[in-house]
Write a protein that holds these residues in place. Structure first.
Motif, PDB file in Angstrom:
ATOM      1  N   SER B  83       1.142  -0.938   0.066  1.00 54.73           N
ATOM      2  CA  SER B  83      -0.207  -0.166   0.080  1.00 54.73           C
ATOM      3  C   SER B  83       0.695   1.368   0.160  1.00 54.73           C
ATOM      4  CB  SER B  83      -0.550  -0.210   1.474  1.00 54.73           C
ATOM      5  OG  SER B  83      -1.210   1.505   1.603  1.00 54.73           O
ATOM      6  N   TRP B  84       0.209   2.012  -0.925  1.00 57.07           N
ATOM      7  CA  TRP B  84       1.532   3.608  -0.961  1.00 57.07           C
ATOM      8  C   TRP B  84       1.298   4.349   0.240  1.00 57.07           C
ATOM      9  CZ3 TRP B  84      -0.358   4.072  -6.976  1.00 57.07           C
ATOM     10  CH2 TRP B  84       0.787   4.018  -7.966  1.00 57.07           C
ATOM     11  N   ARG B  85      -0.080   3.980   1.162  1.00 56.77           N
ATOM     12  CA  ARG B  85      -0.056   4.892   1.796  1.00 56.77           C
ATOM     13  C   ARG B  85       0.423   4.127   3.627  1.00 56.77           C
ATOM     14  NH1 ARG B  85      -5.100   5.628   5.356  1.00 56.77           N
ATOM     15  NH2 ARG B  85      -5.423   3.391   4.957  1.00 56.77           N
ATOM     16  N   THR B  86      -0.127   3.469   3.823  1.00 59.48           N
ATOM     17  CA  THR B  86       0.654   2.216   4.914  1.00 59.48           C
ATOM     18  C   THR B  86       2.332   2.444   4.701  1.00 59.48           C
ATOM     19  OG1 THR B  86      -0.771   0.655   4.912  1.00 59.48           O
ATOM     20  CG2 THR B  86      -2.177   2.234   5.674  1.00 59.48           C
ATOM     21  N   ARG B  87       2.444   1.872   3.215  1.00 64.50           N
ATOM     22  CA  ARG B  87       3.490   1.232   3.539  1.00 64.50           C
ATOM     23  C   ARG B  87       3.821  -0.283   4.163  1.00 64.50           C
ATOM     24  NH1 ARG B  87       6.064   4.183  -0.720  1.00 64.50           N
ATOM     25  NH2 ARG B  87       5.369   6.134   0.223  1.00 64.50           N
ATOM     26  N   VAL B  90      -0.419  -5.462   1.053  1.00 62.01           N
ATOM     27  CA  VAL B  90      -1.990  -4.567   1.066  1.00 62.01           C
ATOM     28  C   VAL B  90      -3.568  -6.054   1.375  1.00 62.01           C
ATOM     29  CG1 VAL B  90      -4.126  -4.404  -0.528  1.00 62.01           C
ATOM     30  CG2 VAL B  90      -1.748  -3.026  -1.055  1.00 62.01           C
ATOM     31  N   ASP B  93      -3.227  -5.702   5.319  1.00 63.72           N
ATOM     32  CA  ASP B  93      -4.006  -4.665   5.851  1.00 63.72           C
ATOM     33  C   ASP B  93      -5.456  -5.116   5.531  1.00 63.72           C
ATOM     34  OD1 ASP B  93      -1.988  -3.141   6.645  1.00 63.72           O
ATOM     35  OD2 ASP B  93      -2.560  -1.589   4.169  1.00 63.72           O
ATOM     36  N   TYR B 296     -10.463   1.368   5.113  1.00 65.33           N
ATOM     37  CA  TYR B 296      -9.653   1.122   4.279  1.00 65.33           C
ATOM     38  C   TYR B 296      -9.849   2.224   2.705  1.00 65.33           C
ATOM     39  CZ  TYR B 296      -5.910  -1.309   2.608  1.00 65.33           C
ATOM     40  OH  TYR B 296      -3.892  -1.530   1.778  1.00 65.33           O
ATOM     41  N   ALA B 300      -8.237   4.722   1.018  1.00 62.35           N
ATOM     42  CA  ALA B 300      -7.094   4.326  -0.114  1.00 62.35           C
ATOM     43  C   ALA B 300      -7.367   5.201  -1.090  1.00 62.35           C
ATOM     44  CB  ALA B 300      -6.956   3.345  -0.520  1.00 62.35           C
ATOM     45  N   ASP B 305      -4.172   5.665  -3.672  1.00 65.84           N
ATOM     46  CA  ASP B 305      -3.450   4.763  -3.315  1.00 65.84           C
ATOM     47  C   ASP B 305      -4.224   3.105  -4.227  1.00 65.84           C
ATOM     48  OD1 ASP B 305      -1.950   2.154  -2.090  1.00 65.84           O
ATOM     49  OD2 ASP B 305      -2.931   2.983   0.152  1.00 65.84           O
ATOM     50  N   PRO B 307      -2.624  -0.025  -5.677  1.00 69.73           N
ATOM     51  CA  PRO B 307      -3.003  -1.129  -4.839  1.00 69.73           C
ATOM     52  C   PRO B 307      -3.565  -2.055  -3.672  1.00 69.73           C
ATOM     53  CG  PRO B 307      -0.637   0.136  -4.587  1.00 69.73           C
ATOM     54  CD  PRO B 307      -1.410   0.827  -5.071  1.00 69.73           C
ATOM     55  N   ALA B 308      -4.117  -0.490  -3.199  1.00 65.40           N
ATOM     56  CA  ALA B 308      -4.633  -1.241  -1.783  1.00 65.40           C
ATOM     57  C   ALA B 308      -6.144  -1.211  -2.554  1.00 65.40           C
ATOM     58  CB  ALA B 308      -5.091  -0.065  -1.025  1.00 65.40           C
TER      59      ALA B 308
END
Lengths: 293, 340
Positions: B83-87, B90, B93, B296, B300, B305, B307-308
């Motif tokens: 995930s680009w947001r949570t790193r 995915v 998450d 979520y 995202a 984001d 990928p998420a």
């Protein structure tokens, strides 16, 4: 046509809720059409004004539904929003019919491998969340009235093509289709002139029923910020504009939402009557004895 | 049970095909929409070097279908991207968020069937009477109410103003800290019961009540309306009349014969409204700050984001197909006339 209209009137008389639905729907249609001419503060309605001194005023005689975070009159905005909500509702259903009918008809009438393939594509669209389509369209082409309609229609048409498909695949083996073939009519002509009129009724019924749901879903997209863009006073957008301040200025979100409820209620009540009229099984039930169990 | 093994196999294959199709559409959309995906990947302050790495990692120099193939290979290995947001991965998450959503949706569906089906049957038995009319009107009203609006209204009125119920979140952080509550399955109701943690259990239950009720309004109305019309239809069939003539007690006719015939399509329609309810859950989660899939997904989307986003879409599609299959099988099992 007149006979059908009379039948409707009779059904309405027997079913007072349908009458309420009819009254609600027709008054909202009139309101949507006349809105620009009865607005008291058109600049507020179109979202062109900003008045710091009048922000968050509670409902009063001057501002029936209060004022919003920009000091605009909520009543005028809600009133003007009527036409956009109705437009989206009718637009979604019309676009879905335009996509769904030809595909369902082709799949049902031609059948075979083509039919199966078309129906699998249909299933795929059915499983695809409308939310993502709306986001994709909003991100590629920008947020807009037409893109909102398109996004909803793209996930809506499979219902109609399924309905048409089931009907068409049973109608195609009826004698009159064979007769048309013997006469030498082209396949396309048979499909659209002879099969289509015989499979249209349930779809049209379903479509009338669906206008309310379409309004509901469009407002949800706008609420999430991926539907109609501001400053268009679409109802879902108006509800969302008051979301963060709802505990101190409830009226900004409350009234537009109430209008959604009443409109959709009207369409649903009306739809119930149409459904009872169109479905012969249900029509018989209406004259049914009172349950003794 | 009139279900052949071949049918189940065929349906499973079709479901897999549909899920693959959804995945492909979602993937292509998220790769085509952003003008330069590598910028999103590497962040706003990326150097030329980092951008180049991102391009290589995303294989942006290859054609889109090659990119898709690579993505699919990773996907089946359980690597759904970072995930680009949570790193974070995915899949992790999603699996953390899933139980929160399922708890909410299951509670809503339980409420919908426990209240909705008896309500519809009661309405059918009073066919044409005042009670029937009132129930009918209320259920139409329920189906006409936007879930985000009623969620806001009830949250503000009951949660913020009256203070009867908590207005958001799954559990009180302070209570968790004091009692040492630890999530195991992610279903807080079950977790708190396993640990014998009554204060947390009560808190979780109280916080679940309002969002679950709001979410259940639509399926509740649907099941009430469906069970009403089906019950009316079944009670009018000839076999019910012959049972009456034979002198079978009315209670037995109702519960043993009529109900069994009316209930299957109700369950089918409830199952089919699952997708709709899931979208509703997304909005309820955003409003009630409920850390599930919807929350979520919402986050995202706001941060692009991708990928998420693909992960959520595919997970939803999998659930949707599975539910459809289960619904059809249960339908066939309950109604012997259906042959699959």
């Amino acid at each position: 046509m007149i006979a059908m209209f009379k039948q409707y009137l009779n059904a309405m008389r027997r079913n007072p809720m349908g009458l309420i639905g009819l009254i609600i729907v027709s008054s909202f249609v009139v309101m949507g059409l006349l809105a620009p001419y009865i607005l008291t503060r058109p600049e507020d309605a179109w979202g062109l004004t900003y008045d710091v001194g009048k922000r968050f005023k509670p409902p009063s005689l001057e501002h029936l539904f209060g004022t919003d975070e920009c000091g605009r009159d909520v009543f005028n905005r809600v009133l003007l929003g009527t036409r956009f909500s109705l437009m989206v509702g009718v637009g979604v259903v019309a676009l879905s019919l335009a996509i769904g009918i030809p595909i369902g008809l082709a799949a049902g009438y031609v059948g075979g491998k083509l039919g199966t393939a078309l129906m699998r594509v249909t299933d795929m669209f059915l499983a695809f969340p409308p939310l993502l389509l709306a986001i994709a369209l909003a991100a590629t082409f920008g947020r807009g009235l037409f893109n909102t309609m398109l996004a909803l229609s793209l996930s809506w048409w499979p219902w109609y093509s399924r309905l048409i498909y089931i009907q068409a695949s049973s109608v195609k083996s009826m004698p009159f289709v064979d007769a048309a073939k013997v006469v030498g009519l082209s396949e396309l002509r048979i499909m659209f002139r002879h099969v289509l009129p015989n499979v249209l009724t349930p779809v049209i019924t379903q479509a009338t029923l669906d206008i309310g749901s379409a309004i509901l879903e469009a407002s949800a997209l706008s609420f999430l910020g991926i539907g109609v863009p501001p400053p268009i006073p679409e109802w879902g957008l108006l509800v969302s504009s008051g979301w963060q301040t709802v505990s101190r200025a409830w009226w900004i979100s409350f009234f537009p939402g109430l209008f959604i409820v009443v409109t959709v209620l009207g369409f649903n009540l009306l739809g119930d009557v149409v459904k009872e009229l169109m479905d012969p099984r249900l029509r018989n039930l209406m004259a049914m004895r009172r349950m003794r169990l | 049970m009139p279900i052949s093994r071949g049918y189940v196999a065929k349906r499973l294959m079709l479901s897999a095909l549909v899920i693959l199709g959804v995945l492909a559409i979602a993937f292509i959309m998220t790769r085509i929409i952003p003008a330069r995906p590598e910028f999103l990947w590497a962040g706003p302050h990326a150097t030329e070097e980092q951008l180049k790495m991102a391009r290589e990692k995303l294989r942006l120099d290859r054609p889109i279908y090659i990119q898709l193939c690579y993505y699919l290979i990773d996907f089946f290995r359980g690597d759904w991207g970072i995930s680009w947001r949570t790193r974070l991965p995915v899949l992790n998450d999603l699996l953390t968020a899933l139980p929160a959503t399922l708890e909410l949706v299951i509670a809503a569906f339980l409420l919908a069937s426990i209240v909705g089906i008896p309500l519809g049957i009661y309405s059918a038995l009073n066919y044409g009477g005042l009670r029937d009319q009132v129930i009918k009107f209320v259920t139409v009203l329920g189906a006409s109410t936007p879930v985000f609006w009623i969620a806001l209204v009830l949250q503000t009125a009951l949660g913020v103003w009256a203070g009867i119920l908590p207005a958001g979140k799954r559990v009180d952080d302070y209570l968790v800290y004091v009692t040492g509550f630890k999530p195991i399955t992610g279903f807080y109701i079950i977790d708190s019961l396993i640990q014998g943690n009554i204060p947390v259990f009560l808190d979780v239950l109280k916080r679940l009540l309002l969002p679950a009720f709001v979410l259940s309004i639509y399926p509740l109305s649907l099941s009430a309306r469906m069970s009403r019309s089906l019950m009316i239809e079944v009670l009018n069939e000839n076999f019910i009349r012959s049972l009456e003539v034979w002198g079978v007690p009315q209670r037995e006719i109702l519960f043993k014969y009529a109900l069994r015939n009316a209930i299957a399509p109700v369950i089918a329609s409830l199952g089919l409204s699952f997708g709709y309810t899931l979208v509703g859950a997304f909005m309820v989660e955003l409003i009630f700050v409920w850390p599930g899939l919807g929350y979520y997904a919402g986050m995202a989307l706001l941060s692009y984001d991708y990928p998420a986003v693909i992960g959520v879409v595919v997970l939803v599609a999998i659930f949707y197909s599975a539910i459809n299959l289960v619904v059809d099988l249960v339908h066939a099992w309950l109604d012997p006339r259906v042959r699959l």
